[in-house]
Design a protein around this motif. Structure first.
Motif, PDB file in Angstrom:
ATOM      1  N   THR A  23       0.849  -1.189   0.000  1.00 48.56           N
ATOM      2  CA  THR A  23       0.000   0.000   0.000  1.00 48.56           C
ATOM      3  C   THR A  23       0.883   1.236   0.000  1.00 48.56           C
ATOM      4  N   LEU A  64       0.369   5.395   0.349  1.00 49.65           N
ATOM      5  CA  LEU A  64      -0.583   6.458   0.657  1.00 49.65           C
ATOM      6  C   LEU A  64       0.059   7.807   0.388  1.00 49.65           C
ATOM      7  N   MET A  70      -0.137  11.960   0.557  1.00 42.20           N
ATOM      8  CA  MET A  70      -0.756  12.974   1.401  1.00 42.20           C
ATOM      9  C   MET A  70      -1.530  14.009   0.607  1.00 42.20           C
ATOM     10  N   TYR A  99      -4.315   9.521   1.252  1.00 40.34           N
ATOM     11  CA  TYR A  99      -4.363   9.196   2.676  1.00 40.34           C
ATOM     12  C   TYR A  99      -5.724   9.472   3.309  1.00 40.34           C
ATOM     13  N   LEU A 100      -6.274  10.653   3.061  1.00 38.16           N
ATOM     14  CA  LEU A 100      -7.569  11.003   3.646  1.00 38.16           C
ATOM     15  C   LEU A 100      -8.747  10.637   2.743  1.00 38.16           C
ATOM     16  N   ASP A 125      -6.773  16.497   0.642  1.00 36.51           N
ATOM     17  CA  ASP A 125      -5.334  16.539   0.892  1.00 36.51           C
ATOM     18  C   ASP A 125      -5.017  16.801   2.357  1.00 36.51           C
ATOM     19  N   ILE A 138      -3.649  13.697  10.376  1.00 36.13           N
ATOM     20  CA  ILE A 138      -3.023  12.399  10.101  1.00 36.13           C
ATOM     21  C   ILE A 138      -3.479  11.360  11.125  1.00 36.13           C
ATOM     22  N   ALA A 156      -5.791   7.928  10.356  1.00 38.10           N
ATOM     23  CA  ALA A 156      -5.088   6.641  10.444  1.00 38.10           C
ATOM     24  C   ALA A 156      -6.035   5.455  10.544  1.00 38.10           C
ATOM     25  N   HIS A 205      -6.870   3.180   7.655  1.00 30.89           N
ATOM     26  CA  HIS A 205      -5.813   2.353   7.064  1.00 30.89           C
ATOM     27  C   HIS A 205      -5.319   1.229   7.964  1.00 30.89           C
TER      28      HIS A 205
END
Length: 94
Positions: free
Chosen positions: A30, A32, A34, A57-58, A62, A81, A85, A88
């Protein structure tokens, strides 16, 4: 960022930036990104798409780059962040 992350219990003192290359991308299950511009660059480098382990990621927005901004921008970034999390990380019962 290391200074801003410390109060949250994160020690980033040994973290070092690394230029991504095809070998590193092939190693990862994976990847990810940002932000959307990095996601596009990664997709072009790897020929991957979201269905093959390359994602934002989100998910739909962004994580802003706090570089050059006041400390509060770093704190806001860390909080985004941390909050993101969970999407994920596998739960033990998964």
């Amino acid at each position: 960022m290391a200074e801003a992350a410390a109060p949250y219990g994160y020690d980033l003192s040994s973290h070092r930036a690394r230029q991504i290359d095809r070998d590193l991308m092939n190693w990862a299950d994976t990847i990810l990104a940002m932000d959307a511009s990095n996601l596009t660059a990664l997709a072009e480098l790897s020929d991957r798409d979201a269905s093959s382990g390359l994602a934002l990621y989100l998910g739909d927005r962004d994580v802003p780059d706090p570089y050059g901004l006041p400390g509060a921008a770093f704190t806001d970034c860390i909080e985004m962040i941390v909050a993101g999390a969970a999407r994920h990380l596998q739960r033990p019962d998964d």
